[in-house]
Scaffold this active site. Structure first.
Site, PDB file in Angstrom:
ATOM      1  N   ASP A  18       0.109  -7.692   1.539  1.00 10.15           N
ATOM      2  CA  ASP A  18       0.424  -6.204   1.533  1.00 10.15           C
ATOM      3  C   ASP A  18       2.142  -6.149   1.517  1.00 10.15           C
ATOM      4  O   ASP A  18       2.627  -5.323   2.231  1.00 10.15           O
ATOM      5  CB  ASP A  18      -0.014  -5.504   2.997  1.00 10.15           C
ATOM      6  CG  ASP A  18      -0.001  -4.075   2.845  1.00 10.15           C
ATOM      7  OD1 ASP A  18       0.381  -3.580   1.510  1.00 10.15           O
ATOM      8  OD2 ASP A  18       0.287  -3.569   3.777  1.00 10.15           O
TER       9      ASP A  18
ATOM     10  N   SER B 187       4.772   2.670   7.748  1.00 11.13           N
ATOM     11  CA  SER B 187       4.198   1.479   6.838  1.00 11.13           C
ATOM     12  C   SER B 187       5.522   0.869   6.087  1.00 11.13           C
ATOM     13  O   SER B 187       6.119   1.718   5.400  1.00 11.13           O
ATOM     14  CB  SER B 187       3.471   1.422   6.022  1.00 11.13           C
ATOM     15  OG  SER B 187       2.082   1.700   6.683  1.00 11.13           O
TER      16      SER B 187
ATOM     17  N   HIS C 251       0.808  -1.231   0.071  1.00 11.57           N
ATOM     18  CA  HIS C 251      -0.080   0.060  -0.071  1.00 11.57           C
ATOM     19  C   HIS C 251       0.741   1.119   0.104  1.00 11.57           C
ATOM     20  O   HIS C 251       0.250   2.371  -0.392  1.00 11.57           O
ATOM     21  CB  HIS C 251      -0.925  -0.097   1.247  1.00 11.57           C
ATOM     22  CG  HIS C 251      -0.266   0.141   2.691  1.00 11.57           C
ATOM     23  ND1 HIS C 251       0.107  -0.739   3.239  1.00 11.57           N
ATOM     24  CD2 HIS C 251      -0.081   1.468   3.299  1.00 11.57           C
ATOM     25  CE1 HIS C 251       0.355  -0.298   4.551  1.00 11.57           C
ATOM     26  NE2 HIS C 251       0.345   1.242   4.286  1.00 11.57           N
TER      27      HIS C 251
END
Length: 499
Positions: free
Chosen positions: A171, A244, A132
């Site tokens: 992810d 992230s 993402h």
């Protein structure tokens, strides 16, 4: 930052996370975990852990990732909005109004920017991060003009990165930069990590490079809604937007996870964060390098969790395994003879303690792999062999079907159900042979979660053909049994406890 709802008020916000503490290797191989590595963290004079040496060693292999994406301005924009004329008449500025440069309708591209973290896993430039984080750089999006991903090292060197591939299911994204002799991380064994251990995250929250936060592992093998392939590591390490894709380190300076999500009401850190185990990420990396995509085995079943009530209904001593509620026609499971109502207890000798273990174990195997499945059927175990197909797209269960006409027959006060037969049209639409429709659910049926419009297909794996046979089956079933129902496009077992 992507949000994923847990409930009406709680959301899981995908936060950009920085690479965790991983020991640096002077040269390849980068992916080999040491058998025994001395901790880099020792207590200070106050008896508290001092992470300074660890951060000094692993910091150079943690990178900042920025994504810039240009999209063509949408045609018309606010000019096509019927509310636009009203606002214009009162002189309220809105996007697309003449004299507002860079807004829709002015012909220029729209620019979006994103930030995240990552870490170098090979001296020749391979970098792991979250999918993402680089979603804008993966080439998706209508009207896109250009996207570029930039990797910045701690020494301020910047490189344009190529997105080798992404795997949205886990992810994970793999990047490649044109460089050699880079510092790399050392990977550890996430399975050996224990709840209560200290862990460290390094990343770029809100763009602040090489920020270090620490905490403990709160839980392991955590399952999140709509996440079937990742047994997350739960921590209380502070993770925020920009973290992230960063690493989660153990005290030996080994990467054991990739920070990926947070559990939050506000979108900011609230004490619970989740990391993808490093073994999951390395498996994805290897497949992306070798095949250009991730290939997963597919069994072709719909499963549900085994509760204690269901276990008692199926004659199991413990609520373990994955309960099969539907078998896809022509799938590996169908060819192996697996049926709805079977409970998968193990795969190739590995026990299925939780239903979520089955998708992960099957997904870890390549298409064409032969697996031996231990099943529970009709009160005894049996073993079948299946040759896995390939998982391609997600199957999402639909909503409820039409409840049908209001009249029905009372199945008796024992369950509190009003039911009626399926019409030929309904049976064809649902692709079922036999079954009855629930018109009203009260008492035990309502407490068990049965709803109007549910179609009862079987009782204790015995097909239900009509109302009369269903009434007879209930009288013989005793106080505990399981109903297989179809609700919209999904089939599930519902445990019933009459008294």
């Amino acid at each position: 930052m992507k949000n994923h709802p847990f409930s009406r008020s709680l959301v899981v916000a995908l936060a950009a996370i920085v690479p965790a503490a991983i020991g640096l290797l002077p040269s390849p191989p980068a992916f080999a975990a040491a058998e025994s590595v001395a901790p880099l963290v020792a207590p200070n004079s106050f008896g508290l852990p001092d992470f300074g040496d660890l951060v000094e060693r692993v910091g150079p292999a943690v990178v900042n990732i920025s994504v810039v994406q240009e999209r063509a301005a949408p045609e018309g924009g606010a000019l096509e909005d019927p509310f636009y004329d009203f606002l214009r008449r009162f002189g309220v500025p809105v996007p697309g109004m003449p004299g507002m440069p860079g807004m829709p309708g002015q012909g220029g591209p729209q620019i979006s920017r994103g930030i995240g973290s990552g870490f170098i896993v090979s001296a020749d430039g391979y970098v792991l991060t979250n999918a993402h984080v680089v979603g804008a750089g993966a080439g998706a999006g209508e009207g896109e003009v250009q996207s570029e991903v930039t990797v910045r090292l701690i020494d301020k060197r910047e490189f344009k990165a190529k997105v080798v591939g992404t795997d949205p299911r886990t992810d994970i994204a793999l990047l490649k930069i044109d460089a050699t002799g880079l510092p790399v991380v050392r990977t550890g064994n996430a399975e050996k990590a224990r709840v209560g251990e200290w862990v460290v995250a390094v990343g770029s929250p809100f763009g602040f490079d090489n920020t270090v936060t620490a905490g403990i592992i709160s839980a392991k093998a955590r399952r999140l809604p709509d996440e079937n392939y990742v047994p997350f590591i739960q921590t209380d390490v502070a993770i925020n937007p920009g973290n992230s894709g960063g690493p989660l380190f153990n005290l030996a300076g080994e990467v054991i996870g990739i920070n990926s999500q947070i559990y939050s009401r506000s979108g900011g850190f609230m004490g619970i964060s989740f990391a993808i185990p490093i073994d999951v990420a390395l498996n994805v990396k290897d497949q992306l390098i070798q095949y250009g995509r991730v290939q997963r085995g597919k069994l072709g079943v719909t499963i549900q969790g085994m509760t204690r009530e269901l276990a008692q209904s199926f004659g199991l001593a413990e609520p373990k395994g994955a309960l099969v509620s539907n078998v896809e026609a022509g799938s590996a499971a169908d060819k192996a003879g697996i049926k709805a109502g079977d409970v998968v207890l193990g795969v190739n000798g590995t026990k299925i303690d939780d239903s979520g273990d089955l998708p992960r174990i099957i997904g870890d195997k390549r298409p064409g792999t032969e697996v031996k499945l231990e099943l529970w059927r009709d009160g005894r175990t049996r073993t079948v062999t299946a040759t896995l197909g390939e998982m391609r797209s997600e199957a999402i269960a639909g909503g409820r079907g039409e409840p049908g006409s209001p009249q029905g027959e009372d199945a008796g006060g024992k369950l509190g159900l009003v039911i009626r037969p399926l019409t030929a049209e309904e049976a064809a639409q649902l692709d079922v042979h036999g079954g009855i429709v629930i018109e009203r659910a009260t008492g035990p049926a309502q407490r068990a979660g049965l709803q109007r419009g549910d179609v009862i297909l079987s009782l204790n794996n015995q097909p239900v053909s009509d109302v009369a046979s269903f009434r007879t089956m209930i009288e013989k079933a005793g106080d505990r049994f399981a109903l297989l129902i179809q609700r919209g496009g999904a089939r599930i077992f519902v445990p019933m406890r009459v008294n």
